[in-house]
Design a protein around this motif. Structure first.
Motif, PDB file in Angstrom:
ATOM      1  N   SER A   1       0.830  -1.200   0.000  1.00 20.67           N
ATOM      2  CA  SER A   1       0.000   0.000   0.000  1.00 20.67           C
ATOM      3  C   SER A   1       0.864   1.248   0.000  1.00 20.67           C
ATOM      4  O   SER A   1       0.384   2.327   0.352  1.00 20.67           O
ATOM      5  N   THR A   2       2.115   1.111  -0.360  1.00 20.08           N
ATOM      6  CA  THR A   2       3.055   2.216  -0.312  1.00 20.08           C
ATOM      7  C   THR A   2       3.872   2.249  -1.591  1.00 20.08           C
ATOM      8  O   THR A   2       3.848   1.313  -2.412  1.00 20.08           O
TER       9      THR A   2
ATOM     10  N   THR B   1       4.558  -0.668   6.671  1.00 20.22           N
ATOM     11  CA  THR B   1       4.534   0.707   6.152  1.00 20.22           C
ATOM     12  C   THR B   1       3.200   0.919   5.440  1.00 20.22           C
ATOM     13  O   THR B   1       2.999   0.459   4.305  1.00 20.22           O
ATOM     14  N   GLU B   2       2.292   1.603   6.112  1.00 26.37           N
ATOM     15  CA  GLU B   2       0.966   1.819   5.532  1.00 26.37           C
ATOM     16  C   GLU B   2       0.935   3.033   4.601  1.00 26.37           C
ATOM     17  O   GLU B   2       0.103   3.123   3.707  1.00 26.37           O
ATOM     18  N   GLN B   3       1.836   3.986   4.834  1.00 24.14           N
ATOM     19  CA  GLN B   3       1.913   5.153   3.955  1.00 24.14           C
ATOM     20  C   GLN B   3       3.363   5.609   3.902  1.00 24.14           C
ATOM     21  O   GLN B   3       4.143   5.338   4.801  1.00 24.14           O
TER      22      GLN B   3
END
Length: 486
Positions: free
Chosen positions: A352-353, A390-392
């Motif tokens: 998602s990154t 690491t979501e963002q």
């Protein structure tokens, strides 16, 4: 029987035998010397008498003893006719034996020990009495031996007393010295007993003496105890890790098995319901569509959990190989092509990154000795972890070169970790914080990564800051002897 007692008895017995032989030899020497001196004196006196005897025919007289300085010498003559004459210092006749008389008359000499009046001991010498070359009788020359006997008796008493005292003193000193010398061995026994009874492997033997055999033995045993302590600690740690591993593995396996079993039960209910409704025309299309959707969801969950179990089993198999001492095959590898392949495949991983590639030109014409498949697995483990936590933000890969090593750096802007958790992240099933435990995974990836890098004689450097991100740098030793492919 203790060693100390045996040692004391051994050298006490050796000393006793030595003193016995020495005492017997000394006593024999004194006895022989004194007896020989007495006999020689008697022989000399008899010879002097024969020189100074006066008379004619069978009539003779003994000389005055004082002329020969013979105090303590007694003489008596017995003529062939049997007449007895004695020296002036005798109050009565000396006894004699017919056997000795006959021996002298036949040309011999004789010595004899006699006891006079049950009071005095005498040594008597029988010799021919010659007057002008003719045998006129037998001469008896005697002297008291009481002084010599008393002296020899005192010598015996002194030798026995001194010998016994010497043996007693030597035994006491030997007992004390052996106790002092064997004290370190007693310390060894005490230390061993302490270890046996309390399992206290911190116990060591105190020794301040010289580095002799006992000193070296003490050092050897202390070293052995230290080594046993280290091995025991390693085994204890390994046993705890094994129990934790089994417990965590059981927990990890129980979750997908429970999910699979629940979904299988759900499918059975759906199929049973569908079978009951199959002949009922009043069943609606909506119920059928609902059953199909539920079946798809159940099958999807089963497939997902089966895949998770497969990954877990594969990871456990890899670690089992590592524990069994598995050695991977290694060969020269061009590092740039390996990293390019990892970068290409990493962009297809679930994430998602943003996936970024930094400067990797330092890897051009760079070679390391290793196993390509395992090195790719190592990098994918680190990249997947970076994506997972690491979501963002972004995950970036670049390369370094320093001190004869190539570094492949993977950095993220994820949740990060506390610095005190870094030493534990390579433990099996370890999760740095509860938020990490919520993420899907086996908890074995970094353990496998640590094993792979150890097999390549490299290292992993970790830098992290809570809520700011983590950077893993894989360092591999440069292969200097190869600059181009074979």
């Amino acid at each position: 029987m203790s060693i100390r007692l045996r040692l004391t008895l051994w050298y006490s017995s050796i000393l006793a035998v030595t003193l016995l032989f020495f005492g017997i030899a000394l006593y024999t020497f004194f006895s022989y010397k004194l007896q020989t001196d007495l006999r020689n004196e008697l022989i000399v006196q008899a010879q002097e008498v024969n020189k100074e005897i006066k008379g004619y025919g069978f009539f003779f007289s003994l000389p005055n003893l004082r002329e020969f300085k013979s105090a303590g010498i007694y003489m008596q003559s017995i003529s062939i006719q049997g007449q007895v004459k004695r020296s002036s210092n005798l109050n009565s006749n000396l006894p004699y034996s017919e056997e000795s008389i006959n021996k002298v008359l036949h040309g011999g000499v004789s010595f004899e020990k006699i006891r006079v009046n049950q009071e005095f001991n005498m040594l008597m010498y029988y010799s021919p009495l010659l007057l002008e070359g003719s045998l006129v009788g037998v001469l008896q020359v005697a002297t008291l031996t009481d002084d010599v006997d008393h002296f020899l008796q005192n010598i015996r008493l002194i030798l026995i007393s001194v010998g016994l005292l010497t043996i007693l003193f030597a035994a006491s000193a030997g007992w004390f010295l052996s106790r002092k010398a064997l004290k370190p061995i007693e310390n060894v026994i005490d230390a061993a007993n302490t270890v046996e009874k309390s399992a206290d492997l911190n116990k060591r033997i105190d020794y301040t003496g010289p580095m002799d055999e006992i000193g070296r033995l003490t050092d050897t045993i202390n070293g052995m105890l230290a080594r046993i302590q280290g091995m025991y600690s390693e085994l204890d740690d390994a046993y705890r890790a094994q129990r934790r591993f089994v417990s965590d593995a059981s927990h990890e396996l129980r979750t997908p098995l429970t999910t699979i079993r629940g979904n299988v039960d759900l499918l059975e209910k759906i199929w049973n319901t569908a079978a009951l409704k199959a002949g009922d025309e009043s069943g609606t299309k909506q119920i059928q569509e609902s059953s199909v959707e539920l079946s798809k969801e159940a099958m999807h969950d089963i497939a997902s959990e089966a895949e998770r179990m497969s990954r877990l089993v594969n990871d456990m198999l890899s670690l089992a190989r590592a524990d069994a001492g598995f050695t991977m095959n290694k060969e020269p590898i061009e590092l740039r092509s390996l990293v390019d392949e990892v970068i290409r495949r990493a962009q297809f991983l679930p994430r998602s990154t943003e996936w970024q590639t930094g400067d990797i030109d330092v890897l051009n014409m760079a070679y390391v000795r290793g196993n390509k498949d395992y090195l790719q697995q190592l990098l994918f483990i680190l990249i997947e972890n970076a994506f997972k936590y690491t979501e963002q933000g972004s995950v970036k890969l670049d390369a370094l070169h320093a001190r004869g090593q190539f570094g492949i750096r993977i950095s993220d802007t994820g949740i990060g970790m506390d610095k005190d958790e870094i030493p534990h992240i390579f433990e099996r099933f370890y999760r740095a914080d509860p938020s990490r435990g919520k993420k899907a995974g086996t908890g074995l990836g970094l353990s496998i990564a640590k094993w792979i890098i150890d097999q390549h004689d490299g290292s992993i450097e970790v830098k992290t800051r809570k809520e700011e991100g983590t950077t893993f740098t894989v360092w591999l030793p440069e292969l200097h002897s190869l600059s181009s492919p074979d």
